[in-house]
Scaffold this motif. Structure first.
Motif, PDB file in Angstrom:
ATOM      1  N   THR A 109      -5.244   0.159 -12.529  1.00 27.97           N
ATOM      2  CA  THR A 109      -4.890  -0.732 -13.627  1.00 27.97           C
ATOM      3  C   THR A 109      -3.745  -0.165 -14.456  1.00 27.97           C
ATOM      4  O   THR A 109      -2.794  -0.881 -14.803  1.00 27.97           O
ATOM      5  CB  THR A 109      -6.120  -0.969 -14.526  1.00 27.97           C
ATOM      6  OG1 THR A 109      -7.164  -1.545 -13.739  1.00 27.97           O
ATOM      7  CG2 THR A 109      -5.788  -1.899 -15.676  1.00 27.97           C
ATOM      8  N   ILE A 110      -3.806   1.118 -14.762  1.00 30.16           N
ATOM      9  CA  ILE A 110      -2.731   1.746 -15.541  1.00 30.16           C
ATOM     10  C   ILE A 110      -1.428   1.744 -14.745  1.00 30.16           C
ATOM     11  O   ILE A 110      -0.361   1.446 -15.265  1.00 30.16           O
ATOM     12  CB  ILE A 110      -3.116   3.188 -15.930  1.00 30.16           C
ATOM     13  CG1 ILE A 110      -4.322   3.170 -16.876  1.00 30.16           C
ATOM     14  CG2 ILE A 110      -1.948   3.899 -16.603  1.00 30.16           C
ATOM     15  CD1 ILE A 110      -4.917   4.541 -17.138  1.00 30.16           C
TER      16      ILE A 110
ATOM     17  N   SER B 259      -2.854  -5.486 -17.328  1.00 30.62           N
ATOM     18  CA  SER B 259      -2.008  -4.318 -17.546  1.00 30.62           C
ATOM     19  C   SER B 259      -0.595  -4.563 -17.030  1.00 30.62           C
ATOM     20  O   SER B 259       0.396  -4.194 -17.668  1.00 30.62           O
ATOM     21  CB  SER B 259      -2.628  -3.100 -16.853  1.00 30.62           C
ATOM     22  OG  SER B 259      -1.758  -1.987 -16.890  1.00 30.62           O
TER      23      SER B 259
ATOM     24  N   PHE C  37       0.793  -1.407 -14.632  1.00 24.99           N
ATOM     25  CA  PHE C  37       1.679  -1.613 -15.780  1.00 24.99           C
ATOM     26  C   PHE C  37       3.137  -1.423 -15.370  1.00 24.99           C
ATOM     27  O   PHE C  37       4.023  -2.185 -15.776  1.00 24.99           O
ATOM     28  CB  PHE C  37       1.303  -0.620 -16.881  1.00 24.99           C
ATOM     29  CG  PHE C  37       2.281  -0.548 -18.026  1.00 24.99           C
ATOM     30  CD1 PHE C  37       2.086  -1.310 -19.166  1.00 24.99           C
ATOM     31  CD2 PHE C  37       3.389   0.298 -17.981  1.00 24.99           C
ATOM     32  CE1 PHE C  37       2.976  -1.238 -20.230  1.00 24.99           C
ATOM     33  CE2 PHE C  37       4.286   0.375 -19.035  1.00 24.99           C
ATOM     34  CZ  PHE C  37       4.081  -0.399 -20.161  1.00 24.99           C
TER      35      PHE C  37
ATOM     36  N   LEU D 222      -0.108   8.405 -10.286  1.00 26.09           N
ATOM     37  CA  LEU D 222      -1.419   7.842 -10.583  1.00 26.09           C
ATOM     38  C   LEU D 222      -2.093   7.262  -9.337  1.00 26.09           C
ATOM     39  O   LEU D 222      -3.323   7.296  -9.216  1.00 26.09           O
ATOM     40  CB  LEU D 222      -1.298   6.743 -11.640  1.00 26.09           C
ATOM     41  CG  LEU D 222      -0.907   7.181 -13.055  1.00 26.09           C
ATOM     42  CD1 LEU D 222      -0.706   5.970 -13.944  1.00 26.09           C
ATOM     43  CD2 LEU D 222      -1.984   8.096 -13.648  1.00 26.09           C
TER      44      LEU D 222
ATOM     45  N   CYS E 141      -7.095  -6.210 -14.044  1.00 26.25           N
ATOM     46  CA  CYS E 141      -6.070  -5.266 -13.598  1.00 26.25           C
ATOM     47  C   CYS E 141      -4.670  -5.828 -13.866  1.00 26.25           C
ATOM     48  O   CYS E 141      -3.771  -5.126 -14.323  1.00 26.25           O
ATOM     49  CB  CYS E 141      -6.277  -4.986 -12.108  1.00 26.25           C
ATOM     50  SG  CYS E 141      -5.254  -3.662 -11.435  1.00 26.25           S
TER      51      CYS E 141
ATOM     52  N   ARG F 266      -9.440   2.386 -12.897  1.00 26.30           N
ATOM     53  CA  ARG F 266      -8.663   2.659 -14.111  1.00 26.30           C
ATOM     54  C   ARG F 266      -7.247   3.116 -13.765  1.00 26.30           C
ATOM     55  O   ARG F 266      -6.270   2.671 -14.386  1.00 26.30           O
ATOM     56  CB  ARG F 266      -9.371   3.713 -14.971  1.00 26.30           C
ATOM     57  CG  ARG F 266     -10.719   3.273 -15.526  1.00 26.30           C
ATOM     58  CD  ARG F 266     -11.155   4.154 -16.696  1.00 26.30           C
ATOM     59  NE  ARG F 266     -11.228   5.556 -16.331  1.00 26.30           N
ATOM     60  CZ  ARG F 266     -12.305   6.168 -15.869  1.00 26.30           C
ATOM     61  NH1 ARG F 266     -13.426   5.455 -15.685  1.00 26.30           N
ATOM     62  NH2 ARG F 266     -12.299   7.447 -15.580  1.00 26.30           N
ATOM     63  N   LEU F 267      -7.124   4.001 -12.787  1.00 28.32           N
ATOM     64  CA  LEU F 267      -5.795   4.466 -12.381  1.00 28.32           C
ATOM     65  C   LEU F 267      -4.955   3.321 -11.823  1.00 28.32           C
ATOM     66  O   LEU F 267      -3.759   3.208 -12.113  1.00 28.32           O
ATOM     67  CB  LEU F 267      -5.918   5.580 -11.338  1.00 28.32           C
ATOM     68  CG  LEU F 267      -6.513   6.908 -11.806  1.00 28.32           C
ATOM     69  CD1 LEU F 267      -6.659   7.869 -10.630  1.00 28.32           C
ATOM     70  CD2 LEU F 267      -5.646   7.533 -12.897  1.00 28.32           C
TER      71      LEU F 267
END
Length: 427
Positions: free
Chosen positions: A242-243, A369, A246, A408, A366, A239-240
């Motif tokens: 993927t964020i 994002s 961005f 992140l 991934c 999750r980190l």
């Protein structure tokens, strides 16, 4: 923090080398053409009377479509191989460029440069071709192999940006886009080479390697795609990652789309924007290779964290120092060194944690994002320029996003997981 050395001293096998070279060629054409889009903003605006916001939206939309289509393109390549996926993508990409070449209105420009190009790129870029590289390279060689393929992909940016600029100046925007469309069609058959020895590569599992950081990829269908997606969604590190991805898309799309226009506002020479984009591609060749090399010797998420910090520092320095030809060249060089180095590191990290069996799909999710960030970077640049007459606010956002991405990435847990059980592999 250095990881135990996992870099293989053995060269890539013949099959792996062919796949790496082919992946570099495909990425070279696709990413090189994509980096030319910023050169067409002012001509589309002046010659066809289209608002900069509409043109920027079309360019931004292809990023968004690319992002949402990437998981499906990756899943199709995971299941059927790269051959049909790359062929379909090349034809769709070429059709989008051809439509943009003759589009008399903003709607058709958005359909061609936004929708069709976005679908085409999703089938011919990282989620498909680097997944093929990941399958034929050993775990010890994977980060380096992906870095080499990404570096080769930068050659297109070095060659195709000046080519597009030259054809545009001599024969017009439409002819320039038609030439790029023909080049795109030439890569349609290359998926055959990406699929060399595919079944044998898929059957080879990292469990046969002494590399304890590599995941044991199950050879059965015990773990369905749905199970793997659920497992990834619950994984904090994924999750980190993927964020944080961005930010990469936001920064690169804004700079690639609006740097030529920004330099014109700073009263820089007309061709300097194209030169800067070409230099970014040139230095990205070294940067992608270097990031792949670093990813084989240090923890990949730590390299990513430092990469985002360097990008933010470079943008701050570029904005604070007087704008000159020298400052533009230095900025382009630094950005090039950190440009696409995120891709082999991010895809390599996904492969390290989850294995290569569903790499195209997991990297595609991934990458979605990344492309949402790309959409906002390209579109917000045009929107804020039309609103304020300046790019200052968006430049500031790129700096803040880089700092957030670094924060992140550093705490990501990169321990490998056996996707058949959902349990971490022993170190």
């Amino acid at each position: 923090m250095p990881a135990p050395s996992t870099q293989s001293s053995h060269p890539l096998s013949r099959n792996a080398l062919i796949v790496v070279i082919t992946a570099g060629l495909v990425l070279s054409v696709v990413m090189g053409i994509r980096q030319t889009f910023g050169l067409f903003i002012n001509p589309f605006s002046y010659d066809r009377g289209l608002p900069v916001t509409i043109i920027a939206f079309a360019i931004a939309l292809h990023n968004l479509v690319w992002g949402f289509a990437q998981p499906f393109a990756g899943a199709a390549a995971d299941r059927y191989g790269a051959t049909p996926v790359v062929a379909f993508g090349a034809a769709t990409f070429a059709g989008g460029l051809a439509l943009a070449a003759v589009a008399p209105s903003g709607l058709l420009l958005v359909l061609g440069l936004g929708v069709l190009v976005g679908i085409g790129i999703s089938c011919t870029s990282f989620g498909v071709v680097l997944a093929a590289v990941g399958r034929v390279a050993t775990p010890q060689q994977r980060s380096m192999a992906m870095g080499i393929a990404s570096a080769g992909g930068s050659l297109g940016q070095v060659l195709l940006v000046p080519l597009a600029q030259t054809v545009r100046e001599s024969a017009g925007v439409s002819m320039s886009l038609f030439v790029l469309a023909v080049l795109t069609l030439l890569i349609a058959p290359t998926g055959i080479l990406l699929d060399r020895n595919r079944r044998k590569s898929a059957a080879a599992t990292p469990s046969s390697s002494p590399d304890t950081n590599a995941i044991t990829a199950p050879s059965s269908n015990a773990s369905s795609l749905k199970d793997v997606l659920v497992l990834a969604a619950r994984h904090r590190g994924y999750r980190l990652l993927t964020i944080g991805f961005f930010t990469c898309g936001f920064q690169l799309a804004f700079i690639g789309t609006h740097l030529p226009g920004y330099l014109l506002l700073c009263h820089m020479p007309l061709g300097l924007g194209a030169t800067a984009l070409a230099l970014i591609g040139l230095f990205n060749m070294a940067g992608s290779w270097g990031c792949g090399w670093l990813g084989g010797r240090f923890r990949q998420h730590h390299v990513l964290g430092w990469l985002y910090l360097i990008r933010s520092a470079a943008i701050v320095a570029f904005l604070l120092l007087p704008t000159s030809t020298a400052s533009v060249v230095i900025f382009a060089a630094v950005m090039g060194l950190t440009w696409l180095g995120t891709v082999p590191l991010t895809s390599g990290l996904v492969a390290k944690v989850f294995g290569t069996r569903h790499l195209g799909t997991l990297f595609g999710v991934c990458f979605m994002s990344h492309q949402i960030g790309s959409f906002l970077g390209a579109w917000l640049g045009g929107f804020m320029f039309d609103l304020t007459g300046s790019y200052t606010l968006v430049w500031g956002a790129t700096v803040a996003a880089g700092l957030m991405a670094a924060l992140l990435h550093f705490p990501i847990d990169d321990t490998a997981i056996d996707i058949s059980t959902g349990q971490m592999q022993p170190a």
